[in-house]
Motif scaffolding. Structure first.
Motif, PDB file in Angstrom:
ATOM      1  N   LYS A 152       0.858  -1.183   0.000  1.00 31.09           N
ATOM      2  CA  LYS A 152       0.000   0.000   0.000  1.00 31.09           C
ATOM      3  C   LYS A 152       0.897   1.237   0.000  1.00 31.09           C
ATOM      4  O   LYS A 152       1.485   1.569   1.040  1.00 31.09           O
ATOM      5  CB  LYS A 152      -0.916  -0.013   1.211  1.00 31.09           C
ATOM      6  CG  LYS A 152      -1.879  -1.172   1.190  1.00 31.09           C
ATOM      7  CD  LYS A 152      -2.781  -1.163   2.396  1.00 31.09           C
ATOM      8  CE  LYS A 152      -3.765  -2.316   2.242  1.00 31.09           C
ATOM      9  NZ  LYS A 152      -4.140  -2.916   3.465  1.00 31.09           N
ATOM     10  N   PRO A 153       1.001   1.926  -1.141  1.00 29.20           N
ATOM     11  CA  PRO A 153       1.902   3.082  -1.235  1.00 29.20           C
ATOM     12  C   PRO A 153       1.672   4.129  -0.148  1.00 29.20           C
ATOM     13  O   PRO A 153       2.626   4.749   0.320  1.00 29.20           O
ATOM     14  CB  PRO A 153       1.612   3.649  -2.629  1.00 29.20           C
ATOM     15  CG  PRO A 153       1.098   2.484  -3.408  1.00 29.20           C
ATOM     16  CD  PRO A 153       0.343   1.642  -2.420  1.00 29.20           C
ATOM     17  N   GLU A 154       0.447   4.309   0.281  1.00 28.80           N
ATOM     18  CA  GLU A 154       0.148   5.343   1.281  1.00 28.80           C
ATOM     19  C   GLU A 154       0.780   5.056   2.642  1.00 28.80           C
ATOM     20  O   GLU A 154       0.878   5.948   3.487  1.00 28.80           O
ATOM     21  CB  GLU A 154      -1.366   5.547   1.420  1.00 28.80           C
ATOM     22  CG  GLU A 154      -2.128   4.358   1.950  1.00 28.80           C
ATOM     23  CD  GLU A 154      -2.592   3.347   0.897  1.00 28.80           C
ATOM     24  OE1 GLU A 154      -3.410   2.487   1.264  1.00 28.80           O
ATOM     25  OE2 GLU A 154      -2.133   3.408  -0.262  1.00 28.80           O
ATOM     26  N   LEU A 155       1.252   3.845   2.878  1.00 25.78           N
ATOM     27  CA  LEU A 155       1.890   3.503   4.152  1.00 25.78           C
ATOM     28  C   LEU A 155       3.385   3.862   4.175  1.00 25.78           C
ATOM     29  O   LEU A 155       4.027   3.781   5.215  1.00 25.78           O
ATOM     30  CB  LEU A 155       1.715   2.017   4.458  1.00 25.78           C
ATOM     31  CG  LEU A 155       0.275   1.537   4.639  1.00 25.78           C
ATOM     32  CD1 LEU A 155       0.241   0.040   4.913  1.00 25.78           C
ATOM     33  CD2 LEU A 155      -0.420   2.313   5.758  1.00 25.78           C
ATOM     34  N   PHE A 156       3.908   4.258   3.020  1.00 26.25           N
ATOM     35  CA  PHE A 156       5.310   4.646   2.915  1.00 26.25           C
ATOM     36  C   PHE A 156       5.409   6.154   3.139  1.00 26.25           C
ATOM     37  O   PHE A 156       4.614   6.921   2.609  1.00 26.25           O
ATOM     38  CB  PHE A 156       5.868   4.251   1.548  1.00 26.25           C
ATOM     39  CG  PHE A 156       6.006   2.756   1.399  1.00 26.25           C
ATOM     40  CD1 PHE A 156       7.228   2.142   1.570  1.00 26.25           C
ATOM     41  CD2 PHE A 156       4.899   1.962   1.107  1.00 26.25           C
ATOM     42  CE1 PHE A 156       7.355   0.764   1.455  1.00 26.25           C
ATOM     43  CE2 PHE A 156       5.010   0.587   0.998  1.00 26.25           C
ATOM     44  CZ  PHE A 156       6.248  -0.016   1.169  1.00 26.25           C
ATOM     45  N   GLY A 157       6.379   6.577   3.948  1.00 25.79           N
ATOM     46  CA  GLY A 157       6.447   7.964   4.379  1.00 25.79           C
ATOM     47  C   GLY A 157       7.040   8.946   3.397  1.00 25.79           C
ATOM     48  O   GLY A 157       6.653  10.107   3.381  1.00 25.79           O
ATOM     49  N   LEU A 158       7.987   8.514   2.585  1.00 21.20           N
ATOM     50  CA  LEU A 158       8.650   9.432   1.660  1.00 21.20           C
ATOM     51  C   LEU A 158       7.944   9.435   0.308  1.00 21.20           C
ATOM     52  O   LEU A 158       7.601   8.376  -0.224  1.00 21.20           O
ATOM     53  CB  LEU A 158      10.118   9.038   1.489  1.00 21.20           C
ATOM     54  CG  LEU A 158      10.958   9.089   2.771  1.00 21.20           C
ATOM     55  CD1 LEU A 158      12.341   8.496   2.524  1.00 21.20           C
ATOM     56  CD2 LEU A 158      11.067  10.509   3.285  1.00 21.20           C
ATOM     57  N   MET A 159       7.746  10.625  -0.236  1.00 17.86           N
ATOM     58  CA  MET A 159       7.023  10.788  -1.500  1.00 17.86           C
ATOM     59  C   MET A 159       7.628   9.948  -2.613  1.00 17.86           C
ATOM     60  O   MET A 159       6.917   9.259  -3.338  1.00 17.86           O
ATOM     61  CB  MET A 159       7.012  12.276  -1.895  1.00 17.86           C
ATOM     62  CG  MET A 159       6.292  12.607  -3.195  1.00 17.86           C
ATOM     63  SD  MET A 159       7.210  12.376  -4.753  1.00 17.86           S
ATOM     64  CE  MET A 159       8.661  13.357  -4.519  1.00 17.86           C
ATOM     65  N   SER A 160       8.949   9.960  -2.729  1.00 15.52           N
ATOM     66  CA  SER A 160       9.585   9.218  -3.824  1.00 15.52           C
ATOM     67  C   SER A 160       9.363   7.718  -3.663  1.00 15.52           C
ATOM     68  O   SER A 160       9.143   7.017  -4.652  1.00 15.52           O
ATOM     69  CB  SER A 160      11.083   9.526  -3.900  1.00 15.52           C
ATOM     70  OG  SER A 160      11.748   9.115  -2.726  1.00 15.52           O
ATOM     71  N   VAL A 161       9.407   7.221  -2.440  1.00 15.04           N
ATOM     72  CA  VAL A 161       9.240   5.790  -2.216  1.00 15.04           C
ATOM     73  C   VAL A 161       7.799   5.365  -2.517  1.00 15.04           C
ATOM     74  O   VAL A 161       7.568   4.281  -3.065  1.00 15.04           O
ATOM     75  CB  VAL A 161       9.678   5.385  -0.794  1.00 15.04           C
ATOM     76  CG1 VAL A 161       9.469   3.906  -0.552  1.00 15.04           C
ATOM     77  CG2 VAL A 161      11.148   5.750  -0.577  1.00 15.04           C
ATOM     78  N   LYS A 162       6.836   6.221  -2.210  1.00 15.20           N
ATOM     79  CA  LYS A 162       5.437   5.934  -2.583  1.00 15.20           C
ATOM     80  C   LYS A 162       5.333   5.725  -4.095  1.00 15.20           C
ATOM     81  O   LYS A 162       4.671   4.797  -4.559  1.00 15.20           O
ATOM     82  CB  LYS A 162       4.522   7.092  -2.176  1.00 15.20           C
ATOM     83  CG  LYS A 162       4.314   7.232  -0.701  1.00 15.20           C
ATOM     84  CD  LYS A 162       3.436   8.430  -0.385  1.00 15.20           C
ATOM     85  CE  LYS A 162       3.414   8.626   1.116  1.00 15.20           C
ATOM     86  NZ  LYS A 162       2.449   9.600   1.553  1.00 15.20           N
ATOM     87  N   GLU A 163       5.995   6.601  -4.845  1.00 15.32           N
ATOM     88  CA  GLU A 163       5.962   6.505  -6.309  1.00 15.32           C
ATOM     89  C   GLU A 163       6.720   5.271  -6.798  1.00 15.32           C
ATOM     90  O   GLU A 163       6.307   4.634  -7.768  1.00 15.32           O
ATOM     91  CB  GLU A 163       6.518   7.780  -6.949  1.00 15.32           C
ATOM     92  CG  GLU A 163       5.677   9.015  -6.680  1.00 15.32           C
ATOM     93  CD  GLU A 163       4.225   8.861  -7.104  1.00 15.32           C
ATOM     94  OE1 GLU A 163       3.975   8.376  -8.237  1.00 15.32           O
ATOM     95  OE2 GLU A 163       3.332   9.221  -6.310  1.00 15.32           O
ATOM     96  N   VAL A 164       7.820   4.941  -6.141  1.00 16.05           N
ATOM     97  CA  VAL A 164       8.576   3.737  -6.504  1.00 16.05           C
ATOM     98  C   VAL A 164       7.705   2.498  -6.310  1.00 16.05           C
ATOM     99  O   VAL A 164       7.673   1.609  -7.166  1.00 16.05           O
ATOM    100  CB  VAL A 164       9.888   3.634  -5.684  1.00 16.05           C
ATOM    101  CG1 VAL A 164      10.519   2.254  -5.829  1.00 16.05           C
ATOM    102  CG2 VAL A 164      10.860   4.719  -6.121  1.00 16.05           C
TER     103      VAL A 164
END
Length: 173
Positions: A152-164
């Protein structure tokens, strides 16, 4: 706030006449030195096991402490991106990277000690053969393998990592 606003004095001569030159630089009106504020290089490791699960970390420190992340970090001076991602994986997970393949890059803003650091995150697919030595170390509170389809991308804190994460879910790795 633009990061250059925090630079008040010329780093070459110490003058307080260090003024905006353009959007990405400041110039000293006394000695003529021009400082360009460029992105820092950072790495992100994609480590996938045989079950199509991605190695995911939990951040132990700010920024975004307690959120999900991927192993990686800043590239040191005189270090390649490939060397940096292997070093960061070893420091954070105890795993030795055997093979590295560059995938893509993505810009990011990373707040460190209240200062906005513009980064260019280099994303690498990292092959490790033995995950028995897996141990959360350095700035990682925990590590786990999660099925790529269940991320779930929304659980990742950094914007770039969400996109990755979104990109990895589109790829057939």
């Amino acid at each position: 706030m633009h990061p250059l606003t925090q630079f008040k004095f010329c780093p070459k001569c110490g003058s307080d006449r260090f003024v905006e030159n353009n959007f990405k630089s400041k110039k000293c009106e006394d000695c003529g030195f021009v400082y360009y504020f460029n992105s820092c290089s950072s790495t992100i490791a994609i480590i996938i096991n045989d079950n199509k699960e991605l190695l995911v970390a939990t951040r132990a420190h700010e920024p975004v402490k307690g959120t999900l992340d991927l192993p990686g970090g800043f590239v040191d001076m005189e270090e390649t991106g490939e060397e940096a991602v292997a070093r960061e994986v070893l420091e954070e997970t105890g795993l030795k990277v055997e093979n590295v393949k560059y995938l893509f890059s993505i810009p990011n803003k990373y707040i460190y000690s209240g200062f906005e650091v513009q980064t260019l995150d280099l994303v690498y697919l990292c092959k490790v053969s033995d995950t028995h030595m897996l141990k959360a170390e350095d700035d990682v509170a925990g590590l786990e393998f999660i099925k790529i389809s269940e991320l779930k991308p929304e659980l990742f804190g950094l914007m770039s990592v969400k996109e990755v994460i979104k990109e990895i879910q589109k790829m057939n790795i």
